[in-house]
Design a protein around this motif. Structure first.
Motif: not given
Length: 430
Positions: A286-307, A394-401
């Motif tokens: 849904t639009d709301r689910q995708k908005a939250v999803y993309n927010a989590v993805l942006r946090v993941k991508d920005e956090a990765t750059k800090l490692l 709902f809850g959304i978590r995205l994780e890479d190694d």
């Protein structure tokens, strides 16, 4: 073992690094894990102690490794003690390590049967001053069961009370946190197997399937690719189950309109991968689910750059908290007053993102690593932000190694696993 042979030079290098940190005239001892009973004559599947595996590659019960780099007898500077095999064991339990196979696996030339351990160990202790014992001091460890290593350490200290006792753990915490290229390749293999399983379930999930059916699909793909199975207890959480961080029942039916949060990944050769993805049951966010999803993805991508090398663990999480706060404001989950009035010990963003962003990964899913020391190149971390909204179901978590690089952004070992919302939708509807 299902996995392909590992080059014994990995374990030779690991032992050399460990012994270089030992005190003069000291020895170190490492035991295999127990095979734990269930009831009657049933047992749990064997899982090797990660430290003896890291130093020897031996993946068999009732094994002991002794390292004594200053031993007067050169052939006693590295010793493996193994359970002696025979025709009866071979028929009932299968092949065990021979002395020749143990050398091929570990690179250790001196191998004795366990029946000789006490006699030889008494001689070694008479020649040494300090003994390093193997203890589990991981910051997440909470152990009530007495292990084989615990029993051995108790016996050793009673039998040889005049020896100084040192801990292997501080040395191993540092060594194991920085991965050898061979180890990174093994973790990559675990990630690649996880990718195959995730792509499999993208084509399987639809309204009405059960969480445990998805678990079975993943296990099928793991086993057919030489994995023993899940690297940790799998989380397959549909709907509001995703708001229970360690939901492991996996017994609910997946409903049209809900999301499914996966925290499931394969092991390979005792090395872990660790994946989180969130997908729509019906193949469309849904639009709301995708908005939250993309927010989590942006946090993941920005956090990765800090490692990067030199980053401190505590500083990293403060910075990720700032990124997450910005996204939660954008989603309307927080307002400026929430942030202005927040408790510094439990910032406002913690209402929706209450766990850590990263942890070390390797032989253990939550691997060894000293959190008060700066990050180094070739450390492997997860990056796993999430947003959990029980009121919206709902809850959304995205994780890479990822692997910390000497220069530049980390290497994403899961870069080939679908994560963009549009790609997931396309694959689910193809």
């Amino acid at each position: 073992m299902k996995y392909l042979p590992i080059d014994s030079q990995l374990f030779v290098r690991n032992r050399k690094k460990f012994t270089s940190e030992m005190k003069p005239n000291s020895l170190a001892v490492f035991n295999s894990n127990d095979i734990y009973p269930i009831g009657a004559d049933s047992t749990m599947p064997f899982q090797q102690d990660r430290n003896i595996f890291y130093l020897s590659g031996v993946d068999q019960e009732e094994s002991i490794l002794v390292l004594f780099p200053d031993c007067p007898k050169e052939n006693h500077r590295e010793i493996l003690f193994l359970r002696e095999t025979n025709d009866h064991i071979a028929v009932w339990e299968g092949e065990k390590l021979t002395k020749e196979k143990a050398l091929e696996t570990s690179g250790i030339k001196t191998v004795y049967w366990l029946s000789e351990f006490e006699r030889i160990f008494k001689e070694l202790m008479s020649q040494s001053e300090t003994v390093y014992i193997n203890t589990n001091e991981h910051y997440r460890a909470s152990i009530e069961t007495q292990t084989r290593e615990d029993r051995f350490n108790k016996w050793l200290k009673e039998k040889f009370p005049a020896h100084s006792v040192a801990k292997s753990n501080p040395i191993l915490q540092r060594l194991r946190s920085v991965k050898d290229p061979v180890e990174i390749a093994l973790i990559q293999e675990a990630c690649d197997i996880t990718e195959k399983a995730f792509r499999r379930v993208l084509g399987f999930v639809k309204p009405g399937v059960w969480e445990y059916e998805i678990e079975a699909e993943m296990m099928h793909e793991f086993l057919r690719n030489r994995s023993k199975g899940f690297a940790y207890t799998p989380i397959i959480a549909s709907g509001n189950n995703a708001n229970v961080l360690h939901y492991i029942e996996n017994n609910k039916q997946c409903q049209d309109g809900d999301l499914i949060l996966f925290d499931t990944a394969a092991e390979y050769a005792n090395y872990s991968s660790d994946l989180s993805r969130t997908i729509p049951v019906n193949g469309k966010f849904t639009d709301r689910q995708k908005a939250v999803y993309n927010a989590v993805l942006r946090v993941k991508d920005e956090a990765t750059k800090l490692l990067v090398p030199g980053t401190l663990w505590a500083d990293y999480h403060v910075e990720v908290g700032k990124i997450m706060t910005s996204e939660l404001l954008g989603l309307g989950l927080l307002d400026k007053a929430d942030v202005q009035n927040e408790n510094p010990d439990w910032p406002a963003y913690k209402k929706y993102f209450m766990h850590g962003t990263s942890h070390h990964m390797g032989l253990d899913t939550h691997d060894y690593g000293i959190l008060t020391e700066p990050m180094k190149a070739n450390m492997v971390f997860t990056v796993e932000p999430g947003i959990y909204i029980p009121d919206e179901g709902f809850g959304i978590r995205l994780e890479d190694d990822v692997v910390v690089q000497e220069k530049g952004e980390p290497l994403n070992l899961m870069k080939n696993i679908p994560i963009e919302a549009e790609e997931i939708e396309a694959l689910m509807n193809s």
